[in-house]
Design a protein around this motif. Sequence first.
Motif, PDB file in Angstrom:
ATOM      1  N   LEU A   1       0.945  -0.869   0.008  1.00  0.00           N
ATOM      2  CA  LEU A   1      -0.239   0.037   0.382  1.00  0.00           C
ATOM      3  C   LEU A   1       0.358   1.625   0.104  1.00  0.00           C
ATOM      4  CD1 LEU A   1      -2.696  -0.749   2.320  1.00  0.00           C
ATOM      5  CD2 LEU A   1      -2.566  -0.462   0.265  1.00  0.00           C
ATOM      6  N   VAL A   2       0.958   2.544  -1.173  1.00  0.00           N
ATOM      7  CA  VAL A   2       2.035   3.284  -1.465  1.00  0.00           C
ATOM      8  C   VAL A   2       0.350   4.480  -1.783  1.00  0.00           C
ATOM      9  CG1 VAL A   2       3.979   1.763  -1.622  1.00  0.00           C
ATOM     10  CG2 VAL A   2       2.408   2.185  -3.852  1.00  0.00           C
ATOM     11  N   THR A   3       1.719   6.013  -1.792  1.00  0.00           N
ATOM     12  CA  THR A   3       0.630   6.637  -1.382  1.00  0.00           C
ATOM     13  C   THR A   3       0.801   6.859  -3.722  1.00  0.00           C
ATOM     14  OG1 THR A   3       2.835   7.593  -1.443  1.00  0.00           O
ATOM     15  CG2 THR A   3       1.840   8.591  -0.064  1.00  0.00           C
ATOM     16  N   SER A   4       0.384   7.673  -3.984  1.00  0.00           N
ATOM     17  CA  SER A   4      -0.649   7.441  -5.558  1.00  0.00           C
ATOM     18  C   SER A   4       1.275   8.088  -6.202  1.00  0.00           C
ATOM     19  CB  SER A   4      -1.331   8.166  -6.204  1.00  0.00           C
ATOM     20  OG  SER A   4      -1.173  10.062  -6.342  1.00  0.00           O
ATOM     21  N   VAL A   5       1.601   7.262  -7.545  1.00  0.00           N
ATOM     22  CA  VAL A   5       2.352   8.185  -8.455  1.00  0.00           C
ATOM     23  C   VAL A   5       2.240   9.893  -8.091  1.00  0.00           C
ATOM     24  CG1 VAL A   5       4.194   8.753 -10.387  1.00  0.00           C
ATOM     25  CG2 VAL A   5       2.863   6.362  -9.807  1.00  0.00           C
ATOM     26  N   ALA A   6       2.044  10.870  -8.362  1.00  0.00           N
ATOM     27  CA  ALA A   6       1.677  11.466  -8.468  1.00  0.00           C
ATOM     28  C   ALA A   6       1.856  12.592  -6.557  1.00  0.00           C
ATOM     29  CB  ALA A   6       0.164  12.820  -8.843  1.00  0.00           C
ATOM     30  N   ARG A   7       1.578  11.925  -5.760  1.00  0.00           N
ATOM     31  CA  ARG A   7       1.447  12.659  -4.308  1.00  0.00           C
ATOM     32  C   ARG A   7       3.213  12.014  -3.567  1.00  0.00           C
ATOM     33  NH1 ARG A   7      -1.105  14.007   0.533  1.00  0.00           N
ATOM     34  NH2 ARG A   7       0.878  14.276   2.046  1.00  0.00           N
ATOM     35  N   THR A   8       3.391  11.232  -3.860  1.00  0.00           N
ATOM     36  CA  THR A   8       4.725  10.191  -3.569  1.00  0.00           C
ATOM     37  C   THR A   8       5.896  11.985  -4.666  1.00  0.00           C
ATOM     38  OG1 THR A   8       3.946   8.463  -4.372  1.00  0.00           O
ATOM     39  CG2 THR A   8       6.357   9.002  -3.836  1.00  0.00           C
ATOM     40  N   LEU A   9       5.605  12.397  -5.808  1.00  0.00           N
ATOM     41  CA  LEU A   9       6.157  13.106  -6.463  1.00  0.00           C
ATOM     42  C   LEU A   9       6.863  14.181  -5.155  1.00  0.00           C
ATOM     43  CD1 LEU A   9       6.197  12.407  -9.920  1.00  0.00           C
ATOM     44  CD2 LEU A   9       7.962  11.534  -8.678  1.00  0.00           C
ATOM     45  N   SER A  10       4.812  14.644  -5.111  1.00  0.00           N
ATOM     46  CA  SER A  10       5.163  15.956  -4.869  1.00  0.00           C
ATOM     47  C   SER A  10       5.518  15.960  -3.026  1.00  0.00           C
ATOM     48  CB  SER A  10       3.190  15.595  -4.914  1.00  0.00           C
ATOM     49  OG  SER A  10       3.091  17.270  -4.055  1.00  0.00           O
ATOM     50  N   ASP A  11       5.732  14.744  -2.356  1.00  0.00           N
ATOM     51  CA  ASP A  11       6.169  14.638  -1.213  1.00  0.00           C
ATOM     52  C   ASP A  11       7.660  14.801  -1.258  1.00  0.00           C
ATOM     53  OD1 ASP A  11       4.196  14.227  -0.342  1.00  0.00           O
ATOM     54  OD2 ASP A  11       3.739  12.536   0.012  1.00  0.00           O
ATOM     55  N   ILE A  12       8.268  14.088  -2.538  1.00  0.00           N
ATOM     56  CA  ILE A  12       9.523  13.812  -2.340  1.00  0.00           C
ATOM     57  C   ILE A  12      10.141  15.308  -2.577  1.00  0.00           C
ATOM     58  CG2 ILE A  12      11.570  12.903  -3.808  1.00  0.00           C
ATOM     59  CD1 ILE A  12       9.617  10.254  -3.894  1.00  0.00           C
ATOM     60  N   ALA A  13       9.487  15.785  -3.397  1.00  0.00           N
ATOM     61  CA  ALA A  13       9.868  17.527  -4.156  1.00  0.00           C
ATOM     62  C   ALA A  13       9.852  18.209  -2.718  1.00  0.00           C
ATOM     63  CB  ALA A  13       8.643  17.805  -5.439  1.00  0.00           C
ATOM     64  N   ARG A  14       9.147  17.893  -1.642  1.00  0.00           N
ATOM     65  CA  ARG A  14       8.880  18.862  -0.997  1.00  0.00           C
ATOM     66  C   ARG A  14       9.823  19.075  -0.145  1.00  0.00           C
ATOM     67  NH1 ARG A  14       4.072  21.433   1.193  1.00  0.00           N
ATOM     68  NH2 ARG A  14       2.022  21.463  -0.278  1.00  0.00           N
ATOM     69  N   HIS A  15      11.155  17.613   0.217  1.00  0.00           N
ATOM     70  CA  HIS A  15      11.317  16.697   1.989  1.00  0.00           C
ATOM     71  C   HIS A  15      12.551  16.334   1.021  1.00  0.00           C
ATOM     72  CE1 HIS A  15       7.958  17.651   3.707  1.00  0.00           C
ATOM     73  NE2 HIS A  15       7.336  16.401   3.068  1.00  0.00           N
ATOM     74  N   SER A  16      12.635  16.611  -0.444  1.00  0.00           N
ATOM     75  CA  SER A  16      14.604  15.645  -0.882  1.00  0.00           C
ATOM     76  C   SER A  16      14.951  16.702  -1.513  1.00  0.00           C
ATOM     77  CB  SER A  16      14.286  14.964  -1.737  1.00  0.00           C
ATOM     78  OG  SER A  16      13.252  13.780  -1.839  1.00  0.00           O
ATOM     79  N   PRO A  17      16.866  16.252  -1.083  1.00  0.00           N
ATOM     80  CA  PRO A  17      17.476  17.499  -1.923  1.00  0.00           C
ATOM     81  C   PRO A  17      16.777  17.828  -3.656  1.00  0.00           C
ATOM     82  CG  PRO A  17      18.369  15.575  -0.702  1.00  0.00           C
ATOM     83  CD  PRO A  17      16.836  15.393  -0.439  1.00  0.00           C
ATOM     84  N   PHE A  18      17.038  18.487  -3.780  1.00  0.00           N
ATOM     85  CA  PHE A  18      16.781  19.341  -5.251  1.00  0.00           C
ATOM     86  C   PHE A  18      17.085  18.214  -6.386  1.00  0.00           C
ATOM     87  CE2 PHE A  18      17.159  21.444  -9.385  1.00  0.00           C
ATOM     88  CZ  PHE A  18      15.963  22.335  -9.205  1.00  0.00           C
TER      89      PHE A  18
ATOM     90  N   ARG B   1       7.066  24.011   0.067  1.00  0.00           N
ATOM     91  CA  ARG B   1       6.010  24.206  -1.115  1.00  0.00           C
ATOM     92  C   ARG B   1       6.929  24.959  -1.965  1.00  0.00           C
ATOM     93  NH1 ARG B   1       1.439  27.844  -0.893  1.00  0.00           N
ATOM     94  NH2 ARG B   1      -0.027  25.973   0.656  1.00  0.00           N
ATOM     95  N   ALA B   2       7.689  25.624  -1.277  1.00  0.00           N
ATOM     96  CA  ALA B   2       8.867  27.176  -2.834  1.00  0.00           C
ATOM     97  C   ALA B   2       9.694  25.531  -3.252  1.00  0.00           C
ATOM     98  CB  ALA B   2       9.776  27.634  -1.957  1.00  0.00           C
ATOM     99  N   ARG B   3      10.458  24.682  -2.266  1.00  0.00           N
ATOM    100  CA  ARG B   3      11.643  23.826  -3.152  1.00  0.00           C
ATOM    101  C   ARG B   3      11.075  22.718  -3.773  1.00  0.00           C
ATOM    102  NH1 ARG B   3      14.717  19.621   0.985  1.00  0.00           N
ATOM    103  NH2 ARG B   3      15.040  21.535   1.991  1.00  0.00           N
ATOM    104  N   ALA B   4       9.705  22.586  -3.332  1.00  0.00           N
ATOM    105  CA  ALA B   4       8.985  21.601  -4.331  1.00  0.00           C
ATOM    106  C   ALA B   4       8.354  21.720  -6.282  1.00  0.00           C
ATOM    107  CB  ALA B   4       7.005  20.857  -3.931  1.00  0.00           C
ATOM    108  N   LEU B   5       8.021  23.752  -5.905  1.00  0.00           N
ATOM    109  CA  LEU B   5       7.896  24.623  -6.749  1.00  0.00           C
ATOM    110  C   LEU B   5       9.267  24.211  -8.310  1.00  0.00           C
ATOM    111  CD1 LEU B   5       5.619  26.918  -5.722  1.00  0.00           C
ATOM    112  CD2 LEU B   5       4.990  24.906  -7.915  1.00  0.00           C
ATOM    113  N   ALA B   6       9.686  25.204  -6.798  1.00  0.00           N
ATOM    114  CA  ALA B   6      11.481  25.088  -8.347  1.00  0.00           C
ATOM    115  C   ALA B   6      11.233  23.820  -9.027  1.00  0.00           C
ATOM    116  CB  ALA B   6      12.482  25.410  -7.573  1.00  0.00           C
ATOM    117  N   ALA B   7      11.618  22.623  -7.744  1.00  0.00           N
ATOM    118  CA  ALA B   7      11.884  21.153  -8.466  1.00  0.00           C
ATOM    119  C   ALA B   7      11.162  20.899  -9.193  1.00  0.00           C
ATOM    120  CB  ALA B   7      11.530  19.845  -7.528  1.00  0.00           C
ATOM    121  N   ILE B   8       9.398  20.342  -9.687  1.00  0.00           N
ATOM    122  CA  ILE B   8       8.766  20.284 -10.430  1.00  0.00           C
ATOM    123  C   ILE B   8       8.770  21.142 -12.085  1.00  0.00           C
ATOM    124  CG2 ILE B   8       6.145  20.063 -10.807  1.00  0.00           C
ATOM    125  CD1 ILE B   8       5.550  19.571  -7.740  1.00  0.00           C
ATOM    126  N   SER B   9       9.057  22.531 -11.357  1.00  0.00           N
ATOM    127  CA  SER B   9       9.149  23.170 -12.563  1.00  0.00           C
ATOM    128  C   SER B   9      10.131  23.360 -13.737  1.00  0.00           C
ATOM    129  CB  SER B   9       9.425  25.071 -11.811  1.00  0.00           C
ATOM    130  OG  SER B   9       7.961  25.675 -11.181  1.00  0.00           O
TER     131      SER B   9
END
Length: 338
Positions: A135-152, A196-204
């Motif tokens: 049981l895992v978070t969805s692909v989208a949710r997993t990517l969003s969480d990693i973008a928030r909490h992982s190094p760029f 959020r700012a970190r995640a926006l930078a990585a996703i963009s």
Amino acid sequence: MTNTSIEPLAVTFTSDRRLVGDDARALRRPPRVSGPQSVHRLRRGVYTRAHEWASADDRTRHLTRMVAVAGTRRDDVVFVGISAAAVWGLPVIGAWPQAVEALAGPRSGVRSKNGVDWHHWSVPDDEIEAVGPWLVTSVARTLSDIARHSPFVSAVAALDHGLKATVTASDGSVHQGAEKEELLDGLRADENARGRARALAAISFADPLAESPGESLSRVQIHRLGFAPPLLQSRVERGDGGSDHPDFEWERAYGEFDGFAKYARPEYTQGRPAAEIVWNEKRREDRLRKHGKAVARWTWEDAWNPPRLRSILLAAGVEQTRRAAFSPDAFGEWVVNA
């Protein structure tokens, strides 16, 4: 299609041994000699074969730790973050963590310990999926969480992969990838501002045209070094009617990342010997040079070394368009400026 599934190692639970009347104490006693019967302790009451553990890669070890955690909990475990990434086949740049990441819920009093980082996040049911035994978070949710909490750089590598049309999970099943706008819209609508700012930078910055974690790392370093942004996987026509697709292209140069996987992993070699792959790469480079551009090649070691990668790109004529974000620290190591 090449089977790219990655299975966790087989584990033994002392509770299972006791149920069938076996003596579980033998597992806990150190073996007199090393060998196939030696065991590695994953957590209390859970063991795997030591020689298999010693030869396993980091992702396989992480999945095996997840088996150990799930098998010793009375309730279902929802894995999140890096652990969910392991199931979805998302790459991690750097070492996989020793602890697995799981969902505790926003009001739970459980604390992180014994090899589990419990996250007190609120995750809707429609963002949790069953993938094989997990049981895992969805692909989208997993990517969003990693973008928030992982190094760029690690976040970009995971995003580059997860934004492709499909992703292949650890059990070999194929699933739809996420979409960039979906992730950006989710971040904008989320009231939680943390990361959020970190995640926006990585996703963009993410681009699914990057074909490997090494290319993702290279692209981040190229950006931090102040070079002009390259085109990825551009189409270069060949005389025989076909086309070549260099990893990177600039006005005066092509760039090629040479990772070990290109010459060793089955999904890349397709059964071809390494010598044939090297010869084909040489012919491909010769074809690219006929277009009047230099060809820069680099490896993982070069990509991790900013001054070395900078020298390679400058020698090929790649233009630096702005000041680098790297600078030497007091010990001579190059670091990212704050």
